[in-house]
Design a protein around this motif. Structure first.
Motif, PDB file in Angstrom:
ATOM      1  N   ASP A  51       0.831  -1.188   0.000  1.00 48.63           N
ATOM      2  CA  ASP A  51       0.000   0.000   0.000  1.00 48.63           C
ATOM      3  C   ASP A  51       0.873   1.248   0.000  1.00 48.63           C
ATOM      4  N   VAL A  53       0.320   4.229   0.765  1.00 46.48           N
ATOM      5  CA  VAL A  53       0.136   5.129   1.912  1.00 46.48           C
ATOM      6  C   VAL A  53       0.591   4.463   3.206  1.00 46.48           C
ATOM      7  N   ARG A  78      -6.680   6.353   5.292  1.00 51.41           N
ATOM      8  CA  ARG A  78      -6.554   5.101   4.538  1.00 51.41           C
ATOM      9  C   ARG A  78      -6.851   3.894   5.422  1.00 51.41           C
ATOM     10  N   GLN A 123      -6.916   1.988  -3.624  1.00 60.33           N
ATOM     11  CA  GLN A 123      -6.988   3.287  -2.953  1.00 60.33           C
ATOM     12  C   GLN A 123      -8.334   3.959  -3.223  1.00 60.33           C
ATOM     13  N   GLU A 191     -10.374   9.259  -4.010  1.00 61.27           N
ATOM     14  CA  GLU A 191      -9.955   8.047  -3.308  1.00 61.27           C
ATOM     15  C   GLU A 191     -10.615   7.945  -1.945  1.00 61.27           C
ATOM     16  N   GLY A 192     -11.308   6.835  -1.729  1.00 60.65           N
ATOM     17  CA  GLY A 192     -11.910   6.568  -0.441  1.00 60.65           C
ATOM     18  C   GLY A 192     -13.141   7.393  -0.123  1.00 60.65           C
TER      19      GLY A 192
END
Length: 328
Positions: A51, A53, A78, A123, A191-192
């Motif tokens: 990942d 992040v 995240r 992501q 993202e997210g």
């Protein structure tokens, strides 16, 4: 959270000790336990290595140099997204995003390392890179064009979504329709951004296997939620046509269209009878926002059509009613 101080062990922590709880005074900090992960909800360290992040978290770089470890804002966001999604079933919107990527990667190696197309999709939808990779392998197992072995265990919704866009006669995916649907569901979502905190209903289902005694024991020791924390969140929504909603209500005479409904009606502050509009094929499943796909229902039947045992039966009856409508 609280500041560290020399204090006795909290009574609530006794439920979490494998052996006997420590009785002596020691430097401790009070925390509030909000949720305990089930076995399938646990976040694995190996996932975070891929990942972009989370691999830079302090606990990943220096795991033996102290605890607790602070998180940067991006790392916290995240982790929260993965925590909310891990262990939950994939929705049609997520499967479509994975299927779109699967088709794009035809003939190319599929990697889940940081920076790869798989990790970038992870992501965006709030999943772990390993989870997205496994879903692509599930799709490979459904693909009659690919002789390589994928991963067994595709869900019924995986199969339904695959069949929705795969043309068996031509032996190809309808890329135009798939891309359009993927764009409708995901374009403009960062993202997210579409992930949300677990709903009360989700948490109730998760705890339903616990005994009443277990729940009472935890309730008696946990801090009272007398002033619930206000939380803002972003979620994916669908643009609704107000004309469709109002027409459906008026064509139904502001009455529930489920035959035999006995729910008591009440007037709103505007002087109209309250009624809700339900989509027979959910918008999240690709259903259109049209009169033909809507029904006016009372709040009780609306909840029943989302959660009740007879939701398929009532949906079929209302769909049949729509097929007999004659439009002016």
């Amino acid at each position: 959270m609280d500041w560290p101080a020399v204090q006795p062990d909290d009574a609530a922590s006794a439920l979490l000790w494998r052996g006997e709880a420590e009785a002596e005074l020691a430097m401790r900090v009070k925390i509030r336990l909000k949720r305990i992960a089930s076995r399938k909800e646990i976040l694995k360290r190996d996932w975070m290595k891929d990942d972009s992040v989370l691999r830079s978290m302090l606990i990943m770089r220096n795991p033996n140099q102290g605890t607790p470890f602070p998180l940067m804002p991006a790392e916290e966001q995240r982790l929260g997204a993965m925590w909310r999604k891990t262990g939950s079933d994939w929705g049609r919107d997520e499967i479509i995003a994975a299927m779109h990527l699967y088709e794009q990667l035809q003939g190319k190696p599929i990697s889940k390392i940081a920076g790869s197309e798989v990790e970038q999709l992870a992501q965006k939808i709030g999943r772990a890179p390993t989870g997205v990779y496994n879903k692509l392998m599930n799709l490979r197992a459904l693909d009659p064009r690919d002789g390589r072995t994928g991963f067994e265990g595709a869900s019924k919704l995986d199969q339904v979504t695959w069949d929705e866009f795969y043309d068996a006669e031509r032996q190809e995916i309808d890329v135009r329709r798939l891309s359009a649907e993927r764009g409708r569901l995901w374009d403009g979502i960062s993202e997210g951004a579409e992930t949300s905190y677990p709903s009360l209903e989700t948490e109730e289902r998760r705890l339903s296997e616990k005994s009443t005694e277990w729940l009472l024991a935890h309730y008696s020791h946990r801090p009272r939620n007398l002033a619930p924390q206000r939380r803002s969140q972003r979620a994916a929504t669908y643009e609704r046509d107000a004309i469709v909603a109002l027409l459906r209500k008026r064509l139904a005479g502001f009455r529930c269209e489920v035959d035999g409904c006995t729910s008591e009606r009440f007037e709103t502050s505007a002087g109209e009878y309250f009624i809700e509009v339900h989509h027979l094929i959910p918008l999240a499943a690709g259903g259109p926002d049209t009169l033909e796909n809507t029904a006016a229902v009372c709040p009780t039947h609306h909840r029943l059509m989302h959660h009740g045992k007879e939701k398929r039966k009532i949906t079929a009856l209302l769909s049949d009613k729509r097929s007999k409508d004659k439009w002016l």
